[in-house]
Design a protein around this motif. Sequence first.
Motif, PDB file in Angstrom:
ATOM      1  N   GLY A  45      45.198 -97.290  38.571  1.00  0.00           N
ATOM      2  CA  GLY A  45      46.529 -97.235  38.462  1.00  0.00           C
ATOM      3  C   GLY A  45      46.951 -96.397  37.433  1.00  0.00           C
ATOM      4  O   GLY A  45      46.221 -95.873  36.599  1.00  0.00           O
ATOM      5  N   THR A  77      56.010-106.907  34.044  1.00  0.00           N
ATOM      6  CA  THR A  77      55.126-107.325  35.284  1.00  0.00           C
ATOM      7  C   THR A  77      56.248-107.526  36.512  1.00  0.00           C
ATOM      8  O   THR A  77      55.679-106.849  37.560  1.00  0.00           O
ATOM      9  CB  THR A  77      54.135-108.185  35.007  1.00  0.00           C
ATOM     10  N   GLY A 125      55.824-104.924  39.337  1.00  0.00           N
ATOM     11  CA  GLY A 125      55.482-105.422  40.808  1.00  0.00           C
ATOM     12  C   GLY A 125      56.317-105.433  41.822  1.00  0.00           C
ATOM     13  O   GLY A 125      55.978-104.851  42.999  1.00  0.00           O
ATOM     14  N   TYR A 126      57.666-105.457  41.879  1.00  0.00           N
ATOM     15  CA  TYR A 126      58.574-105.225  42.665  1.00  0.00           C
ATOM     16  C   TYR A 126      58.582-103.803  43.214  1.00  0.00           C
ATOM     17  O   TYR A 126      58.891-103.515  44.380  1.00  0.00           O
ATOM     18  CB  TYR A 126      60.159-105.675  42.075  1.00  0.00           C
ATOM     19  N   PHE A 127      58.447-102.690  42.150  1.00  0.00           N
ATOM     20  CA  PHE A 127      58.386-101.511  42.661  1.00  0.00           C
ATOM     21  C   PHE A 127      57.194-101.085  43.051  1.00  0.00           C
ATOM     22  O   PHE A 127      57.120 -99.788  43.347  1.00  0.00           O
ATOM     23  CB  PHE A 127      59.021-100.521  41.511  1.00  0.00           C
ATOM     24  N   GLY A 128      56.130-101.915  42.919  1.00  0.00           N
ATOM     25  CA  GLY A 128      54.816-101.398  43.469  1.00  0.00           C
ATOM     26  C   GLY A 128      54.129-100.524  42.337  1.00  0.00           C
ATOM     27  O   GLY A 128      53.382 -99.683  42.802  1.00  0.00           O
ATOM     28  N   ILE A 129      54.549-100.439  41.065  1.00  0.00           N
ATOM     29  CA  ILE A 129      54.000 -99.723  40.147  1.00  0.00           C
ATOM     30  C   ILE A 129      52.894-100.172  39.308  1.00  0.00           C
ATOM     31  O   ILE A 129      53.029-101.203  38.683  1.00  0.00           O
ATOM     32  CB  ILE A 129      55.001 -99.052  39.164  1.00  0.00           C
ATOM     33  N   PRO A 130      51.445 -99.761  39.569  1.00  0.00           N
ATOM     34  CA  PRO A 130      50.569-100.282  38.897  1.00  0.00           C
ATOM     35  C   PRO A 130      50.716-100.516  37.407  1.00  0.00           C
ATOM     36  O   PRO A 130      51.384 -99.278  36.568  1.00  0.00           O
ATOM     37  CB  PRO A 130      49.182 -99.555  39.089  1.00  0.00           C
ATOM     38  N   THR A 131      50.070-101.305  36.662  1.00  0.00           N
ATOM     39  CA  THR A 131      50.436-101.409  35.166  1.00  0.00           C
ATOM     40  C   THR A 131      49.116-101.374  34.252  1.00  0.00           C
ATOM     41  O   THR A 131      49.192-101.567  33.006  1.00  0.00           O
ATOM     42  CB  THR A 131      51.082-102.817  35.070  1.00  0.00           C
ATOM     43  N   GLN A 141      39.447-100.454  39.481  1.00  0.00           N
ATOM     44  CA  GLN A 141      40.694-100.757  40.172  1.00  0.00           C
ATOM     45  C   GLN A 141      41.638 -99.594  39.365  1.00  0.00           C
ATOM     46  O   GLN A 141      41.467 -99.730  38.063  1.00  0.00           O
ATOM     47  CB  GLN A 141      41.349-102.046  40.043  1.00  0.00           C
TER      48      GLN A 141
END
Length: 707
Positions: free
Chosen positions: A10, A169, A173-179, A8
Amino acid sequence: MVAKNRKQTGKSPATQADRDKSPLVSPPGKSNVRRSGKEGKAFSSPHSNGLSGIRHKLGLTPSAVVKLGITLLLAALTGYLHWHHLSQLFENDRHFSHLSNLEKEMAFRTEMGLYYSYYKTIIEAPSFLDGLHMVMNDRLTEYPLVINTLKRFNLYPEVVLASWYRLYTGVMGYFGIPTKMCWSINRGEGLTPVDSCEGMGDPAYFYVACVFLLNGVMMSLFFIYGAYLSGSRLGGIVTTMCFFFNHGESTRVMWTPPLRESFAYPFLVLQMLLLTYILRTRNPNRTAMVALGVSNLCFMLPWQFAQFVLLTQVASLFASYILGYLAAAKMQSILVTHMITLSVCFILMFGNSMLLTSFYASSLVSIWVIIALRDRFAQVFRPGIVIWAHISGLIKSKFTSYKDFHTLMYTCAAEFDFMELETPVRYLKTLLLPINVLVVTLIAGRTVQDILRSLRHGGKTSVKPDDADEAAVSEIAAKGELVYHSLQLVAFTVLAILIMRLKLFLTPHMSIMASLICSKQLFSWIGEKLKHQTVVFVVLAIMAIQGVANLQAQWAIIGEFSNLPQEELLDWIQDNTAPDSVFAGAMPTMASVKLSTGRPIVNHPHYEDAGLRERTKLVYSMYSRMSGETVKRNLMKLGVDFFVLEDSWCTRRTRPGCSMPEIWDVEDPQNVGKVPLCNHMSRNSRPHFTTVFSNDIYKVLKVPKVR
């Protein structure tokens, strides 16, 4: 063949290094085979900041602003280097980025795993408040008791980090940015593949990254501290170089991130820097005292032993006061700040009785009363030194033949033994010890001169701080801070000699004291500035010979964490026991059982609590020479369902008298000479227990239920 395949993708969001502002003014005078994979780099972005407003508020000249900017820039650079150094050593040692979640948790051994388990509890709870309630009403750590672990175990670092992780997180997650990036790891050797994640979105990654960032900031503070104490940026360079050259003696955060000192010690550095500023300033303002109190609080909350260290500080300050280098009003202000901090800490720790019953608490009140009634105590201080001593079982065992089960559990561990002889030898090779001896000798010589001068004047100081002119007061303050730092060094030396683990305080403070070779106040006899600096650079060059070798030895440590027997044990527990099954065994293993399986345990590595020590003593009767029936009754009384037996705890011996059966011989002399029960259990656990799991290291014994 070991391979890492992308599962996966990101991108990890960029992290921003915190910058610390501090006033700076010149003073008056495992396996060798690594899993292949992708390596990442950390980036820091520069920030531009207008200094005109700051210059106007601080009343600094343009040249002073430039000097301050250079100082802060160098401090930030040293902080970044230390953060990178720690991160790289940790990764090199364990290949942490390529471990599975279970392996990462197993890498946090002993009490580290215990602390990390509460962080895990909070981040996995439905909400932060739910997680906080769970750790404040914990039913797993000391079954069947329900305890407030936030009160017992100094867990505020885990609470703060868990809140940050959930916030981080959640926002990402709200902005859809993978961490994070997750990969499938082929471990080879017939082992099943595991998933491995790296990036700030991984809980363990986030945890250790925050610890290393904090200790990077600590190094920035060390640079500022050394520069401020010595009055020269070169002093800051000397301090940081001494710390790096003696890094293995200065810290162990790169091997043990979750330990309490990893969070607490950076705040002690800040607290001592602020204390130095207060000692140097004639009338420190309320802001400075509040800052001292906040740093005190941040040092005390994460670590149960902080009050012991602060006791040495208060004693050193009191000795400085007795010698006439610290004004009564300032000493009382510092004491009141300590008292307020202790009270706030007592409240935040939910009334932890250890705080108010400590000798630190009583000494604050006693010294304040003595100073308030100093006229009546005048005869005591002309001249004289007041010494208090608190003899605990641990210290008593250092100097006498006294020993019992609990003191041996401490003293048989290498980190609680006397300082090893190799340590001062290593200090000699990097010149850290000779430099400190020279600096302290010069300070002591000047102090003796002042005392003799005082005695010639009838026991009174030649210059009274209350009515002296500005120059005289500045001179006394300058000497006073040096006297305090020397006394603090002596206190840290005594602690480190008695308990090797406390080199944590000694070596960094020696690095701070080494900065004074750049002090004009002490070394003006060398000559002009250029000549003085040349001498310092020559000393640094000689130090670097062994110092660089020490760093290279650290960089050469390459390994990979792997503990397949424990992984088998934890997997078996997860798959074959009920969630409410109660476990007992060696303290380090119990921390891992609680962390990775969530099963209740009856004992754990936080050995400071008296009740826990008695529970552990009952559990460890398995390694005594008692009868199987007696040990079975002990475990049944604790409500244990399964006992994890480890042969190594039965046979290993760190030194004569320090195997578990020998430790038990002190408590159980009537059974001396018998074969230890653990030896019998290794061969055949019946009739008292039933073996339900076994591998090369661990054996799980089922304990009969109480009828």
